[in-house]
Design a protein around this motif. Structure first.
Motif, PDB file in Angstrom:
ATOM      1  N   PRO A   4       0.857  -0.827   0.082  1.00  0.00           N
ATOM      2  CA  PRO A   4       0.010   0.780   0.044  1.00  0.00           C
ATOM      3  C   PRO A   4       0.766   1.033  -0.343  1.00  0.00           C
ATOM      4  O   PRO A   4       1.746   1.203   0.649  1.00  0.00           O
ATOM      5  CB  PRO A   4      -0.726  -0.193   0.954  1.00  0.00           C
ATOM      6  CG  PRO A   4      -0.731  -1.683   1.822  1.00  0.00           C
ATOM      7  CD  PRO A   4       0.903  -1.858   1.282  1.00  0.00           C
ATOM      8  N   GLU A   6       0.239   5.184   0.742  1.00  0.00           N
ATOM      9  CA  GLU A   6      -0.724   6.362   0.545  1.00  0.00           C
ATOM     10  C   GLU A   6      -0.436   7.594   0.173  1.00  0.00           C
ATOM     11  O   GLU A   6       0.719   7.589   0.087  1.00  0.00           O
ATOM     12  CB  GLU A   6      -0.749   6.425   2.148  1.00  0.00           C
ATOM     13  CG  GLU A   6      -0.982   5.501   3.006  1.00  0.00           C
ATOM     14  CD  GLU A   6       0.256   4.906   3.840  1.00  0.00           C
ATOM     15  OE1 GLU A   6       0.159   4.544   4.269  1.00  0.00           O
ATOM     16  OE2 GLU A   6       1.481   4.754   3.074  1.00  0.00           O
ATOM     17  N   SER A  21      -5.561   9.129  -0.518  1.00  0.00           N
ATOM     18  CA  SER A  21      -5.222   7.917  -1.477  1.00  0.00           C
ATOM     19  C   SER A  21      -4.649   7.008  -0.824  1.00  0.00           C
ATOM     20  O   SER A  21      -3.694   7.003  -0.277  1.00  0.00           O
ATOM     21  CB  SER A  21      -5.267   8.152  -2.473  1.00  0.00           C
ATOM     22  OG  SER A  21      -6.504   9.090  -3.108  1.00  0.00           O
ATOM     23  N   CYS A  22      -5.119   5.480  -1.028  1.00  0.00           N
ATOM     24  CA  CYS A  22      -4.171   4.685  -1.035  1.00  0.00           C
ATOM     25  C   CYS A  22      -3.679   3.043  -2.041  1.00  0.00           C
ATOM     26  O   CYS A  22      -5.074   3.001  -2.340  1.00  0.00           O
ATOM     27  CB  CYS A  22      -5.086   3.450   0.618  1.00  0.00           C
ATOM     28  SG  CYS A  22      -3.364   2.045   1.228  1.00  0.00           S
ATOM     29  N   ALA A  23      -3.641   3.341  -2.583  1.00  0.00           N
ATOM     30  CA  ALA A  23      -2.790   2.523  -3.574  1.00  0.00           C
ATOM     31  C   ALA A  23      -2.012   1.689  -3.289  1.00  0.00           C
ATOM     32  O   ALA A  23      -1.353   1.052  -2.762  1.00  0.00           O
ATOM     33  CB  ALA A  23      -2.501   3.493  -4.922  1.00  0.00           C
ATOM     34  N   ARG A  72     -13.413   2.279  -2.724  1.00  0.00           N
ATOM     35  CA  ARG A  72     -12.622   2.003  -3.533  1.00  0.00           C
ATOM     36  C   ARG A  72     -13.098   1.922  -5.095  1.00  0.00           C
ATOM     37  O   ARG A  72     -14.442   1.421  -5.140  1.00  0.00           O
ATOM     38  CB  ARG A  72     -11.984   0.492  -3.105  1.00  0.00           C
ATOM     39  CG  ARG A  72     -12.926  -0.535  -2.907  1.00  0.00           C
ATOM     40  CD  ARG A  72     -12.977  -1.930  -1.887  1.00  0.00           C
ATOM     41  NE  ARG A  72     -11.485  -2.602  -2.267  1.00  0.00           N
ATOM     42  CZ  ARG A  72     -10.676  -3.188  -1.597  1.00  0.00           C
ATOM     43  NH1 ARG A  72     -11.137  -3.587  -0.407  1.00  0.00           N
ATOM     44  NH2 ARG A  72      -9.101  -3.763  -2.316  1.00  0.00           N
ATOM     45  N   LYS A  76      -8.927   1.030 -10.253  1.00  0.00           N
ATOM     46  CA  LYS A  76      -7.996   1.816 -10.303  1.00  0.00           C
ATOM     47  C   LYS A  76      -7.204   1.526  -8.978  1.00  0.00           C
ATOM     48  O   LYS A  76      -5.343   1.729  -9.147  1.00  0.00           O
ATOM     49  CB  LYS A  76      -7.959   2.737 -10.067  1.00  0.00           C
ATOM     50  CG  LYS A  76      -8.799   3.270 -11.067  1.00  0.00           C
ATOM     51  CD  LYS A  76      -9.315   5.393 -10.880  1.00  0.00           C
ATOM     52  CE  LYS A  76     -10.000   5.997 -12.155  1.00  0.00           C
ATOM     53  NZ  LYS A  76      -9.846   7.450 -11.773  1.00  0.00           N
ATOM     54  N   ASN A  77      -7.298   0.021  -8.866  1.00  0.00           N
ATOM     55  CA  ASN A  77      -6.344  -0.199  -7.865  1.00  0.00           C
ATOM     56  C   ASN A  77      -5.761   0.688  -6.397  1.00  0.00           C
ATOM     57  O   ASN A  77      -5.103   0.591  -5.814  1.00  0.00           O
ATOM     58  CB  ASN A  77      -5.110  -1.167  -7.903  1.00  0.00           C
ATOM     59  CG  ASN A  77      -4.609  -2.286  -7.936  1.00  0.00           C
ATOM     60  OD1 ASN A  77      -6.321  -2.519  -6.966  1.00  0.00           O
ATOM     61  ND2 ASN A  77      -3.262  -2.762  -8.387  1.00  0.00           N
ATOM     62  N   THR A  78      -7.345   1.273  -5.906  1.00  0.00           N
ATOM     63  CA  THR A  78      -6.621   2.438  -5.142  1.00  0.00           C
ATOM     64  C   THR A  78      -8.679   2.757  -3.949  1.00  0.00           C
ATOM     65  O   THR A  78      -9.923   2.120  -4.781  1.00  0.00           O
ATOM     66  CB  THR A  78      -7.486   3.544  -6.042  1.00  0.00           C
ATOM     67  OG1 THR A  78      -5.854   4.021  -6.888  1.00  0.00           O
ATOM     68  CG2 THR A  78      -6.988   4.800  -5.189  1.00  0.00           C
ATOM     69  N   TYR A  80     -10.144   4.994  -0.720  1.00  0.00           N
ATOM     70  CA  TYR A  80      -9.882   6.505  -0.896  1.00  0.00           C
ATOM     71  C   TYR A  80     -10.129   6.482   0.917  1.00  0.00           C
ATOM     72  O   TYR A  80     -11.552   6.080   0.720  1.00  0.00           O
ATOM     73  CB  TYR A  80     -11.257   7.519  -1.832  1.00  0.00           C
ATOM     74  CG  TYR A  80     -10.490   7.369  -3.213  1.00  0.00           C
ATOM     75  CD1 TYR A  80     -11.020   6.889  -4.035  1.00  0.00           C
ATOM     76  CD2 TYR A  80      -9.693   7.820  -3.869  1.00  0.00           C
ATOM     77  CE1 TYR A  80     -10.551   5.862  -5.315  1.00  0.00           C
ATOM     78  CE2 TYR A  80      -8.919   8.058  -5.194  1.00  0.00           C
ATOM     79  CZ  TYR A  80      -9.451   6.948  -6.017  1.00  0.00           C
ATOM     80  OH  TYR A  80      -9.120   6.573  -7.169  1.00  0.00           O
ATOM     81  N   CYS A  96      -2.066   3.164   5.508  1.00  0.00           N
ATOM     82  CA  CYS A  96      -3.108   1.928   5.130  1.00  0.00           C
ATOM     83  C   CYS A  96      -2.824   0.629   5.313  1.00  0.00           C
ATOM     84  O   CYS A  96      -1.610   0.755   5.112  1.00  0.00           O
ATOM     85  CB  CYS A  96      -3.470   2.643   3.386  1.00  0.00           C
ATOM     86  SG  CYS A  96      -3.819   1.412   2.277  1.00  0.00           S
TER      87      CYS A  96
END
Length: 124
Positions: A4, A6, A21-23, A72, A76-78, A80, A96
């Motif tokens: 993850p 952030e 955001s956490c990608a 989520r 986008k693999n993210t 919020y 995250c």
């Protein structure tokens, strides 16, 4: 393994809003429960919220309920975290984390993969 990352922290006045955001890098987030935790100086890391893999199930700490909202976008693999009506006591580093087992979702111990954190500071 999933990693993850952030972003979105910053300085905001009380009553303001931020979106964190956490990608995911590495593997996809889509099979993980994603949780947010925070840690203020001198305090233990505490649970903030989590969202299940589909996004249909969420859970919040009482201190943030009705002010914070998780969503989520697996394409986008993210994930919020929308934070509204921020208070000075929300000041902390926000982390995250990803949980693959579906257990201990409100506990730090339930999460194997953690981001580096992003600072949120709320001024009064």
């Amino acid at each position: 393994q999933v990693q993850p990352v952030e972003s979105g922290g910053g300085l905001v006045q009380a009553g303001g809003s931020l979106r964190l955001s956490c990608a995911a890098s590495g593997r996809s987030f889509s099979n993980y429960v994603v949780g947010w935790f925070r840690q203020a100086p001198g305090k233990e890391r505490e649970f903030v919220a989590y969202i299940n893999w589909s996004g249909r199930s969420t859970s919040y700490a009482d201190s943030v309920k009705d002010r914070f909202t998780l969503s989520r976008d697996n394409a986008k693999n993210t994930v919020y975290l929308q934070m509204n009506n921020l208070k000075p006591e929300d000041t902390a580093v926000y982390y995250c984390a990803a949980n693959s087992g579906g257990w201990n979702l409100r506990s730090v111990r339930g999460y194997a993969y953690w981001g580096q954190g992003t600072q949120v500071t709320v001024s009064s």
